[in-house]
Design a protein around this motif. Sequence first.
Motif, PDB file in Angstrom:
ATOM      1  N   UNK A 139       0.832  -1.205   0.000  1.00  0.00           N
ATOM      2  CA  UNK A 139       0.000   0.000   0.000  1.00  0.00           C
ATOM      3  C   UNK A 139       0.864   1.253   0.000  1.00  0.00           C
ATOM      4  N   UNK A 140       1.957   1.229  -0.745  1.00  0.00           N
ATOM      5  CA  UNK A 140       2.938   2.316  -0.723  1.00  0.00           C
ATOM      6  C   UNK A 140       3.088   2.994  -2.081  1.00  0.00           C
ATOM      7  N   UNK A 141       2.101   2.865  -2.958  1.00  0.00           N
ATOM      8  CA  UNK A 141       2.136   3.580  -4.233  1.00  0.00           C
ATOM      9  C   UNK A 141       1.401   4.909  -4.099  1.00  0.00           C
ATOM     10  N   UNK A 142       1.586   5.801  -5.071  1.00  0.00           N
ATOM     11  CA  UNK A 142       1.176   7.180  -4.838  1.00  0.00           C
ATOM     12  C   UNK A 142       0.393   7.826  -5.979  1.00  0.00           C
ATOM     13  N   UNK A 143      -0.229   7.004  -6.830  1.00  0.00           N
ATOM     14  CA  UNK A 143      -1.132   7.533  -7.851  1.00  0.00           C
ATOM     15  C   UNK A 143      -2.371   6.657  -7.903  1.00  0.00           C
ATOM     16  N   UNK A 144      -3.493   7.169  -7.423  1.00  0.00           N
ATOM     17  CA  UNK A 144      -4.734   6.392  -7.419  1.00  0.00           C
ATOM     18  C   UNK A 144      -5.153   6.097  -8.856  1.00  0.00           C
TER      19      UNK A 144
ATOM     20  N   UNK B 215       1.362  -7.109  -5.665  1.00  0.00           N
ATOM     21  CA  UNK B 215       0.839  -5.948  -6.378  1.00  0.00           C
ATOM     22  C   UNK B 215       0.910  -4.753  -5.442  1.00  0.00           C
ATOM     23  N   UNK B 216       0.897  -3.548  -5.996  1.00  0.00           N
ATOM     24  CA  UNK B 216       0.974  -2.337  -5.177  1.00  0.00           C
ATOM     25  C   UNK B 216      -0.012  -1.300  -5.696  1.00  0.00           C
TER      26      UNK B 216
END
Length: 487
Positions: A169-174, A448-449
């Motif tokens: 849960x460390x990605x930054x573009x919804x 997956x992220x």
Amino acid sequence: MNTNLDGLSPREVWEKFAEIARVPRPSRHEEAIRAYLVAEARTHGIACTVDDAGNVILRKPATPGMESRKGIILQAHMDMVPQKNGDKRFDFTKDPIEVRVDGEWVRADGTTLGADNGIGVAAILAVMESEDVVHGPLEALITATEETGMDGARGLKGGMLDGEILVNLDSETEGELYVGCAGGLDASVRMTYREDIVPEGYKAFWIAVGGLKGGHSGIDIHLGRGNANRILFRLLRKCERECGLRLASVDGGGLRNAIPREATATVVVPDAVSDVFRTLAAGLESVLKEEFRGVDDAVTVRITDARRPDSLIDPQSQRQLIRAVRGCPDGVIRMNPSMPGLVQTSSNLARVTAGSGEILVHCLLRSSLDSEKADLGDRIAGVFELAGAEVALEGGYDGWNPNPDSPILHTMIASYESLFGRRPVVTAIHAGLECGIIGTNYPALDMISFGPTILHPHSPDEKVNVASVGRFWQYLLATLRNVPFRS
């Protein structure tokens, strides 16, 4: 700006984020956040383990009817990057983050917000503490010291986790699903020098480069923002050549994974050319404002009188240092030829210090190709070895290679389309996610992220989009409901 997050939705996530923001948690100072996580688990009757690397592992049985689903591991990191504006008085080891609601965004007052990765941790706690969320066998892995070396992921031993799917849960573009990331490598440079006396007839000055946006050295490296170290040494080189500048000390940049926003140096120049020196500095500032127009418009180069330093770097070492830093590869090295817009290889000239007879330089290299990462490390080593420095290439970690046949990928594409009426973007990220390292000891994991939209992480401009957190939460709940069955 409103300082109250209570009115934001989803309430359960924002409440947890507000609690986390009050807990000091800069990298390598994670005692308080770890204690908070353990206390939360104890309060809500959640099985909790702290491993030898300082990671917190939580476990929760499947809700009724979901026992036959594959076990899922929700993963985030507990630490944050401590960056603040120069005029902000703040102690990241003691002070709570001053959170603000600014229209459609949540941000902090003059510091990093810690949405990277506090929102991920908040969502995990909201899931683990809920009595209503539907899920199969569930684990949470909240890792330690991600931002300064991924120490928690490196220290995670095999056999600690039971799940078959890891959702980072460390990605930054919804709206984007990440199925791969770059690997990294640290280049650490050390030089020594002879301390010279300051000759008579020289005037001392303090140079300060600032006003830059900085940012995440993986996510923001392609934006062409200024690197304060490169700018400082551009001025040092020019003034060394044109007005006999001598260098006493340098302090540039900060964290390895943050694009340097500020850099300073103490120098001396002959009295007779002190006005020339000021003119050169002012001229460079004007040039930089034109070069960075629309990207880093607030860049400044400030010159002030300084106290006469106790010593100077000897002339030969000064020449070698200035030329080596000027020649060091920095920024985007190569774009990915098969994924438009994705950086393949980059370097961040993160830190340069000189004083008390020692010079230290630190670069963080990233690449989705191990061969290019190694080649870039060799190039940087060659530059500094010509200057007589010792170079260590260390702390390397592998990237995460995409798996187009991933079952969780196909499940999450279908869930996103059902929720939002469009297909998510499936891509890779140039930043380093922990998936690649975790996969070393857990090679069978399907990974997956994804995450909400966070802009300018690793800088005081960091902010998270409120509406995207709502969609992120909806999507996470749908993912848990739709986890594939065990075969």
